[in-house]
Scaffold this motif. Sequence first.
Motif: not given
Length: 262
Positions: A45, A49-50, A55-57, A66-67, A71, A193
Amino acid sequence: MIRTLYTNGYLLRQLVKKDIRQRYQGSVLGVLWSLIVPVLMLVIYTFIFSEVFQAKWNMDTTDTYEFALMLFCGLSAFNLFGEVMNRSTTLIAVHANYVKKVIFPLEILPVVLVMSALFHAMISFCILIAARLALYHRLSPEIWQLAPALVPLVVMAVGVGLFIAAISVYLKDVGNVISVMVTVLMYISPVFFPLDAVPKDFRVVCEMNPMTYLIENLRNVTLYDRSLNWQFFGISGVAALVIYLIGYTVFMRTKEGFPDVI
């Protein structure tokens, strides 16, 4: 149910141990897989995602980890629920030999599933906490609230397990329906999300999902450095209790017919 669990406490513990052992029976590493798999998933992950998707929230942060942690936290909770839903569809059929025994309390079988799933979920949360400590060199001051935050999830999982286990005896195609429902439920839960990122026009769909407030509260106490949101806790607690009562009622009223169908 509480009296049944108390009276059959030893039986419950032995069945949970047996269920956990059987999952890894014959494998070289055995129960170590319950530790290795979550660690590998967390690493994947983090990378996908990073680093790949970047990916950013919807937060003012440049934290690349963080993501992945958000997750992983959401999936750790949802996987418990999804595992119970999927395994409940064949629970009575797999334990058909117990159905013939009049004195065996069949209602503890879904509890065995939940306790087994909780064992693996707690390993995942321990890995999550260790990862946060390693990355940020501190723990959430509210981490002690993880246990009460999990209570509604456990109660809800028991209720759903009871309900699915009961109806699956009489409706053989329930398994196909549940597999689809688990996938749909995962995507309308705030796993990938945050709830705040959902447009207001569609947020009601997520808010009707009993998993939403559970996941948000688990993130509050493990990652957000926040206390339990007691409004979320109350809503998820009431939903869990209602689901449990429905599941328990359906199971107890239908279990007398299990021997005839099995």
